[in-house]
Motif scaffolding. Sequence first.
Motif, PDB file in Angstrom:
ATOM      1  N   SER A  74      87.425  23.752  45.497  1.00  0.00           N
ATOM      2  CA  SER A  74      88.547  24.075  46.359  1.00  0.00           C
ATOM      3  C   SER A  74      88.334  25.321  47.199  1.00  0.00           C
ATOM      4  CB  SER A  74      89.807  24.265  45.519  1.00  0.00           C
ATOM      5  OG  SER A  74      89.625  25.375  44.665  1.00  0.00           O
ATOM      6  N   ALA A  75      87.282  26.069  46.957  1.00  0.00           N
ATOM      7  CA  ALA A  75      87.135  27.371  47.590  1.00  0.00           C
ATOM      8  C   ALA A  75      87.005  27.302  49.100  1.00  0.00           C
ATOM      9  CB  ALA A  75      85.936  28.109  47.011  1.00  0.00           C
ATOM     10  N   ALA A  76      86.276  26.357  49.607  1.00  0.00           N
ATOM     11  CA  ALA A  76      86.006  26.360  51.033  1.00  0.00           C
ATOM     12  C   ALA A  76      86.677  25.190  51.751  1.00  0.00           C
ATOM     13  CB  ALA A  76      84.499  26.321  51.254  1.00  0.00           C
ATOM     14  N   ASN A  77      87.678  24.580  51.145  1.00  0.00           N
ATOM     15  CA  ASN A  77      88.327  23.428  51.777  1.00  0.00           C
ATOM     16  C   ASN A  77      89.000  23.826  53.071  1.00  0.00           C
ATOM     17  OD1 ASN A  77      87.522  21.692  49.814  1.00  0.00           O
ATOM     18  ND2 ASN A  77      89.453  21.693  48.720  1.00  0.00           N
ATOM     19  N   GLY A  78      88.978  22.904  54.005  1.00  0.00           N
ATOM     20  CA  GLY A  78      89.684  23.085  55.256  1.00  0.00           C
ATOM     21  C   GLY A  78      89.000  23.966  56.273  1.00  0.00           C
ATOM     22  N   LEU A  79      87.718  24.224  56.143  1.00  0.00           N
ATOM     23  CA  LEU A  79      87.008  25.027  57.129  1.00  0.00           C
ATOM     24  C   LEU A  79      86.716  24.208  58.377  1.00  0.00           C
ATOM     25  CD1 LEU A  79      84.363  26.829  54.902  1.00  0.00           C
ATOM     26  CD2 LEU A  79      86.548  27.718  55.710  1.00  0.00           C
ATOM     27  N   SER A  80      86.593  24.905  59.486  1.00  0.00           N
ATOM     28  CA  SER A  80      86.150  24.281  60.730  1.00  0.00           C
ATOM     29  C   SER A  80      84.642  24.518  60.830  1.00  0.00           C
ATOM     30  CB  SER A  80      86.871  24.919  61.921  1.00  0.00           C
ATOM     31  OG  SER A  80      86.344  24.409  63.122  1.00  0.00           O
ATOM     32  N   ILE A  81      83.868  23.432  60.815  1.00  0.00           N
ATOM     33  CA  ILE A  81      82.406  23.531  60.768  1.00  0.00           C
ATOM     34  C   ILE A  81      81.809  22.802  61.965  1.00  0.00           C
ATOM     35  CG2 ILE A  81      80.331  22.951  59.444  1.00  0.00           C
ATOM     36  CD1 ILE A  81      82.039  23.162  56.906  1.00  0.00           C
ATOM     37  N   LEU A  82      80.878  23.470  62.641  1.00  0.00           N
ATOM     38  CA  LEU A  82      80.160  22.881  63.769  1.00  0.00           C
ATOM     39  C   LEU A  82      78.731  22.595  63.339  1.00  0.00           C
ATOM     40  CD1 LEU A  82      80.002  22.140  66.825  1.00  0.00           C
ATOM     41  CD2 LEU A  82      79.231  24.502  67.200  1.00  0.00           C
ATOM     42  N   VAL A  83      78.291  21.344  63.522  1.00  0.00           N
ATOM     43  CA  VAL A  83      76.915  20.949  63.229  1.00  0.00           C
ATOM     44  C   VAL A  83      76.165  20.892  64.556  1.00  0.00           C
ATOM     45  CG1 VAL A  83      75.412  19.154  62.302  1.00  0.00           C
ATOM     46  CG2 VAL A  83      77.636  19.594  61.222  1.00  0.00           C
ATOM     47  N   VAL A  84      75.057  21.632  64.646  1.00  0.00           N
ATOM     48  CA  VAL A  84      74.232  21.642  65.852  1.00  0.00           C
ATOM     49  C   VAL A  84      72.865  21.097  65.466  1.00  0.00           C
ATOM     50  CG1 VAL A  84      73.309  23.022  67.754  1.00  0.00           C
ATOM     51  CG2 VAL A  84      75.470  23.692  66.654  1.00  0.00           C
ATOM     52  N   ASP A  85      72.642  19.824  65.764  1.00  0.00           N
ATOM     53  CA  ASP A  85      71.392  19.154  65.393  1.00  0.00           C
ATOM     54  C   ASP A  85      71.196  17.965  66.315  1.00  0.00           C
ATOM     55  OD1 ASP A  85      69.259  17.734  63.961  1.00  0.00           O
ATOM     56  OD2 ASP A  85      69.796  19.025  62.266  1.00  0.00           O
ATOM     57  N   ASP A  86      69.950  17.680  66.662  1.00  0.00           N
ATOM     58  CA  ASP A  86      69.662  16.574  67.578  1.00  0.00           C
ATOM     59  C   ASP A  86      69.348  15.266  66.857  1.00  0.00           C
ATOM     60  OD1 ASP A  86      67.257  18.000  66.768  1.00  0.00           O
ATOM     61  OD2 ASP A  86      66.165  16.652  68.090  1.00  0.00           O
ATOM     62  N   VAL A  90      81.310  34.392  63.362  1.00  0.00           N
ATOM     63  CA  VAL A  90      81.125  33.037  62.857  1.00  0.00           C
ATOM     64  C   VAL A  90      79.979  33.034  61.838  1.00  0.00           C
ATOM     65  CG1 VAL A  90      79.505  32.238  64.642  1.00  0.00           C
ATOM     66  CG2 VAL A  90      80.999  30.596  63.511  1.00  0.00           C
ATOM     67  N   GLY A  91      80.157  32.282  60.752  1.00  0.00           N
ATOM     68  CA  GLY A  91      79.100  32.144  59.759  1.00  0.00           C
ATOM     69  C   GLY A  91      78.059  31.152  60.257  1.00  0.00           C
ATOM     70  N   ILE A  92      76.785  31.503  60.135  1.00  0.00           N
ATOM     71  CA  ILE A  92      75.717  30.631  60.639  1.00  0.00           C
ATOM     72  C   ILE A  92      74.711  30.362  59.528  1.00  0.00           C
ATOM     73  CG2 ILE A  92      73.843  30.352  62.310  1.00  0.00           C
ATOM     74  CD1 ILE A  92      75.456  32.147  64.207  1.00  0.00           C
ATOM     75  N   ILE A  93      74.505  29.066  59.267  1.00  0.00           N
ATOM     76  CA  ILE A  93      73.501  28.625  58.298  1.00  0.00           C
ATOM     77  C   ILE A  93      72.410  27.911  59.082  1.00  0.00           C
ATOM     78  CG2 ILE A  93      73.014  27.175  56.296  1.00  0.00           C
ATOM     79  CD1 ILE A  93      76.004  27.487  55.534  1.00  0.00           C
ATOM     80  N   ILE A  94      71.189  28.386  58.942  1.00  0.00           N
ATOM     81  CA  ILE A  94      70.038  27.811  59.633  1.00  0.00           C
ATOM     82  C   ILE A  94      69.462  26.683  58.779  1.00  0.00           C
ATOM     83  CG2 ILE A  94      67.706  28.292  60.502  1.00  0.00           C
ATOM     84  CD1 ILE A  94      69.893  29.666  62.114  1.00  0.00           C
ATOM     85  N   LEU A  95      69.191  25.547  59.422  1.00  0.00           N
ATOM     86  CA  LEU A  95      68.547  24.417  58.763  1.00  0.00           C
ATOM     87  C   LEU A  95      67.108  24.362  59.263  1.00  0.00           C
ATOM     88  CD1 LEU A  95      71.398  21.788  59.292  1.00  0.00           C
ATOM     89  CD2 LEU A  95      71.094  23.391  57.400  1.00  0.00           C
ATOM     90  N   ASP A 136      74.763  20.375  46.951  1.00  0.00           N
ATOM     91  CA  ASP A 136      75.290  21.563  46.279  1.00  0.00           C
ATOM     92  C   ASP A 136      74.709  22.840  46.862  1.00  0.00           C
ATOM     93  OD1 ASP A 136      72.840  20.663  44.878  1.00  0.00           O
ATOM     94  OD2 ASP A 136      73.231  22.330  43.522  1.00  0.00           O
ATOM     95  N   GLN A 137      73.479  22.792  47.376  1.00  0.00           N
ATOM     96  CA  GLN A 137      72.901  23.968  48.020  1.00  0.00           C
ATOM     97  C   GLN A 137      73.676  24.308  49.294  1.00  0.00           C
ATOM     98  OE1 GLN A 137      68.922  22.251  48.222  1.00  0.00           O
ATOM     99  NE2 GLN A 137      68.164  23.968  46.989  1.00  0.00           N
ATOM    100  N   LEU A 138      74.028  23.281  50.054  1.00  0.00           N
ATOM    101  CA  LEU A 138      74.812  23.491  51.275  1.00  0.00           C
ATOM    102  C   LEU A 138      76.190  24.047  50.936  1.00  0.00           C
ATOM    103  CD1 LEU A 138      75.310  23.241  54.318  1.00  0.00           C
ATOM    104  CD2 LEU A 138      76.010  20.863  53.902  1.00  0.00           C
ATOM    105  N   MET A 139      76.850  23.458  49.944  1.00  0.00           N
ATOM    106  CA  MET A 139      78.190  23.912  49.581  1.00  0.00           C
ATOM    107  C   MET A 139      78.153  25.346  49.040  1.00  0.00           C
ATOM    108  SD  MET A 139      79.629  21.358  50.782  1.00  0.00           S
ATOM    109  CE  MET A 139      81.273  21.996  50.563  1.00  0.00           C
ATOM    110  N   ASP A 140      77.102  25.696  48.317  1.00  0.00           N
ATOM    111  CA  ASP A 140      76.961  27.074  47.827  1.00  0.00           C
ATOM    112  C   ASP A 140      76.787  28.051  48.993  1.00  0.00           C
ATOM    113  OD1 ASP A 140      77.227  26.281  45.201  1.00  0.00           O
ATOM    114  OD2 ASP A 140      75.075  26.344  44.763  1.00  0.00           O
ATOM    115  N   ALA A 141      75.994  27.662  49.990  1.00  0.00           N
ATOM    116  CA  ALA A 141      75.786  28.522  51.166  1.00  0.00           C
ATOM    117  C   ALA A 141      77.103  28.714  51.921  1.00  0.00           C
ATOM    118  CB  ALA A 141      74.723  27.916  52.086  1.00  0.00           C
ATOM    119  N   ILE A 142      77.881  27.642  52.057  1.00  0.00           N
ATOM    120  CA  ILE A 142      79.192  27.746  52.714  1.00  0.00           C
ATOM    121  C   ILE A 142      80.110  28.647  51.894  1.00  0.00           C
ATOM    122  CG2 ILE A 142      81.262  26.448  53.355  1.00  0.00           C
ATOM    123  CD1 ILE A 142      79.352  24.129  54.146  1.00  0.00           C
TER     124      ILE A 142
END
Length: 185
Positions: free
Chosen positions: A53-65, A130-135, A163-169
């Motif tokens: 429940s910690a990060a529910n409802g976030l606005s997330i932008l995916v930037v990938d081709d 803004v929080g940025i996670i690099i893939l 789970d790695q992605l959710m932990d980073a978020i």
Amino acid sequence: PDYFEQPFRWHDPRTVRLTDRIAETPEGDSRSTAECSSGPDGATRPMPSKRASAANGLSILVVDDEPSIVEYLEVLLRQRGHLVRSVKDGRKAADAVLSKPTHVVLLDLMMPDQHGLTTLEQLRAVSPDVGIIILTGYSETESAVAAMRMRADDHLAKPFRPDQLMDAIERIVVARNIPRTPEEA
């Protein structure tokens, strides 16, 4: 196999089957497999409520081709209650962040139109909070280090587990003190 516990295999479209299967926990609870994890003994256990429940409802932008990666991330994050938008062109990322409030950006480094480091620099210029996670792919470690120096919040090497992605978020939610519920806003 539990598709939420397996790394996403970018080359195998069969692993994108994201279904809401029900698992029974040792305590007898029924939960969707998205809310459960398997322990070392193979037993299904509910994930800690903090993560669920910690990060529910976030606005997330995916930037990938890559359409398969975008689709996978959209389904995965929407199942966890997030608002997800995507752009496949790094040059459009800054405009997307300016057009709607965004908590987290998932940014691929290797895109044909514009390198992710350039996109990261543009994002920091228009939205420093803004929080940025690099893939990244495994061969992109130098770029990942450069991205962290440019104030990316985290990076994940592909393939990564959900789970790695959710932990980073979750780390971004905690570090930036993003409200978890409307009452905390």
